[in-house]
Design a protein around this motif. Structure first.
Motif, PDB file in Angstrom:
ATOM      1  N   GLY A 147       0.811  -1.213   0.000  1.00  0.00           N
ATOM      2  CA  GLY A 147       0.000   0.000   0.000  1.00  0.00           C
ATOM      3  C   GLY A 147       0.845   1.264   0.000  1.00  0.00           C
ATOM      4  N   VAL A 148       1.954   1.238   0.757  1.00  0.00           N
ATOM      5  CA  VAL A 148       2.854   2.388   0.804  1.00  0.00           C
ATOM      6  C   VAL A 148       3.458   2.650  -0.572  1.00  0.00           C
ATOM      7  CG1 VAL A 148       5.025   3.256   1.754  1.00  0.00           C
ATOM      8  CG2 VAL A 148       3.377   2.129   3.253  1.00  0.00           C
ATOM      9  N   VAL A 171       3.442   5.909  -2.991  1.00  0.00           N
ATOM     10  CA  VAL A 171       4.710   6.534  -3.381  1.00  0.00           C
ATOM     11  C   VAL A 171       4.807   6.660  -4.898  1.00  0.00           C
ATOM     12  CG1 VAL A 171       7.209   6.187  -3.455  1.00  0.00           C
ATOM     13  CG2 VAL A 171       5.969   5.871  -1.315  1.00  0.00           C
ATOM     14  N   GLU A 172       4.411   5.601  -5.608  1.00  0.00           N
ATOM     15  CA  GLU A 172       4.492   5.628  -7.068  1.00  0.00           C
ATOM     16  C   GLU A 172       3.500   6.612  -7.678  1.00  0.00           C
ATOM     17  OE1 GLU A 172       3.962   1.625  -8.299  1.00  0.00           O
ATOM     18  OE2 GLU A 172       5.897   0.936  -7.513  1.00  0.00           O
ATOM     19  N   PRO A 231      11.279  14.186  -6.080  1.00  0.00           N
ATOM     20  CA  PRO A 231      12.382  14.808  -6.819  1.00  0.00           C
ATOM     21  C   PRO A 231      13.173  13.765  -7.610  1.00  0.00           C
ATOM     22  CG  PRO A 231      12.288  15.616  -4.566  1.00  0.00           C
ATOM     23  CD  PRO A 231      11.309  14.482  -4.650  1.00  0.00           C
ATOM     24  N   ALA A 232      13.774  14.194  -8.693  1.00  0.00           N
ATOM     25  CA  ALA A 232      14.476  13.280  -9.602  1.00  0.00           C
ATOM     26  C   ALA A 232      15.489  12.377  -8.904  1.00  0.00           C
ATOM     27  CB  ALA A 232      15.149  14.077 -10.715  1.00  0.00           C
ATOM     28  N   PRO A 233      16.305  12.895  -7.958  1.00  0.00           N
ATOM     29  CA  PRO A 233      17.293  12.007  -7.310  1.00  0.00           C
ATOM     30  C   PRO A 233      16.658  10.887  -6.485  1.00  0.00           C
ATOM     31  CG  PRO A 233      17.879  14.310  -6.984  1.00  0.00           C
ATOM     32  CD  PRO A 233      16.488  14.293  -7.525  1.00  0.00           C
ATOM     33  N   THR A 279      11.913   4.186  -2.656  1.00  0.00           N
ATOM     34  CA  THR A 279      11.411   2.916  -2.115  1.00  0.00           C
ATOM     35  C   THR A 279      12.123   2.561  -0.815  1.00  0.00           C
ATOM     36  OG1 THR A 279      10.902   2.114  -4.346  1.00  0.00           O
ATOM     37  CG2 THR A 279      11.068   0.470  -2.600  1.00  0.00           C
ATOM     38  N   LEU A 280      13.436   2.717  -0.795  1.00  0.00           N
ATOM     39  CA  LEU A 280      14.204   2.430   0.419  1.00  0.00           C
ATOM     40  C   LEU A 280      13.858   3.409   1.537  1.00  0.00           C
ATOM     41  CD1 LEU A 280      17.728   1.655  -1.131  1.00  0.00           C
ATOM     42  CD2 LEU A 280      16.067   0.026  -0.224  1.00  0.00           C
ATOM     43  N   LEU A 281      13.643   4.665   1.187  1.00  0.00           N
ATOM     44  CA  LEU A 281      13.267   5.656   2.187  1.00  0.00           C
ATOM     45  C   LEU A 281      11.903   5.325   2.788  1.00  0.00           C
ATOM     46  CD1 LEU A 281      14.045   8.313   3.575  1.00  0.00           C
ATOM     47  CD2 LEU A 281      12.923   9.538   1.708  1.00  0.00           C
ATOM     48  N   ALA A 282      10.970   4.929   1.928  1.00  0.00           N
ATOM     49  CA  ALA A 282       9.638   4.539   2.412  1.00  0.00           C
ATOM     50  C   ALA A 282       9.723   3.308   3.312  1.00  0.00           C
ATOM     51  CB  ALA A 282       8.717   4.268   1.223  1.00  0.00           C
TER      52      ALA A 282
END
Length: 210
Positions: A164-165, A169-170, A175-177, A184-187
Motif C-alpha cells: 500500500g505504501v 509513493v508511485e 524529486p528526480a534524485p 522505495t528504500l526511504l519509504a
C-alpha cells in the motif's frame, strides 16, 4: 500456556517482526511488494514454508543432530529441508495456480535462500530448544510452531503494508534524485520506524516475559 502462546504470536508480528525490525527477507520484501496480489501470494508461500520447515527441523535438531554430535551441520540440513518444501510449492503453483506462479517469477525459488525463513528455523531452536529439558518436548514444540506462524504472519503484514505504501509513493512525483529505488528504500525505512513503537507492548499487555 495459552497466554504465553498468544504473547509469542503477537510478539513475532509486532515487536520482533523479521522484516521491519530484524531486517531479514529484504529481497522479496522489495521485489514482490509492488502488487498486492503478488505480495499476498508470496506471503502465503512463506508462511507455509516457515511452518513446515520448523515442524521438520526442530525435532530433527533435538533428536538427530544434537545426540549424534552433528549440530555443526545445522545450516546445511535446514537449507536442504527448506529447498525441498519450496520445490513442492513451486510444482503445486505451476500446475494449479499458474497466474500466481508467473507473477512471483524468480522470487518463488528464492524463498530457498530467504534468510527470513532460515532465521526462523535456527532461532526457534536457539530460543525454545533449551526448554526441552525444563518443559516437555511437546510444549517447546508448540511454542516453536507458534513462533514460526507468527513470524510468517508478520512477514505478510509487512508485505501488505508496504504494498500500500509503494502504491502511494508511485502515485506521487518525488524529486528526480529520489525516483525509483531511493524513494522505495526511504519509504521502507519510515515504515520500519513505525514498528519501534510496539516495543514492550506485548509483554505489558499479556503480563509475561519473553
Amino acid at each position: 500456556m495459552l497466554v504465553k502462546l498468544a504473547a509469542i504470536f503477537f510478539s513475532m508480528i509486532l515487536v520482533n517482526n523479521y522484516v521491519l525490525v530484524k531486517f531479514y527477507g529484504i529481497c522479496p520484501f522489495l521485489g514482490v511488494s509492488k502488487k498486492l496480489d503478488s505480495a499476498v501470494g508470496m506471503s502465503g508461500a512463506v508462511i507455509f514454508v516457515m511452518f513446515m520447515a520448523t515442524a521438520v527441523t526442530f525435532p530433527l535438531q533435538i533428536f538427530v543432530l544434537d545426540p549424534a554430535g552433528l549440530s555443526y551441520l545445522q545450516t546445511i540440513v535446514f537449507i536442504l529441508v527448506i529447498a525441498v518444501l519450496v520445490q513442492f510449492i513451486e510444482i503445486f503453483l505451476k500446475k494449479y495456480v499458474v497466474a500466481l506462479y508467473n507473477s512471483l517469477g524468480v522470487y518463488l525459488p528464492l524463498i530457498t535462500t530467504n534468510c527470513c525463513v532460515l532465521a526462523v528455523t535456527i532461532l526457534v531452536v536457539d530460543d525454545y530448544g533449551a526448554d526441552v529439558e525444563a518443559l516437555s518436548f511437546g510444549a517447546a514444540y508448540i511454542e516453536a510452531l507458534v513462533c514460526a506462524i507468527g513470524a510468517g504472519v508478520g512477514f505478510m503484514l509487512a508485505m501488505v503494508m508496504f504494498s500500500g505504501v509503494r502504491k502511494r509513493v508511485e502515485a506521487c512525483d518525488p524529486p528526480a534524485p529520489f525516483k525509483g529505488l531511493p524513494i522505495t528504500l526511504l519509504a521502507a525505512a519510515i515504515t520500519s520506524l513505525s514498528f519501534m513503537g510496539f516495543g514492550g507492548i506485548v509483554e505489558n499487555l499479556f503480563n509475561v516475559t519473553l
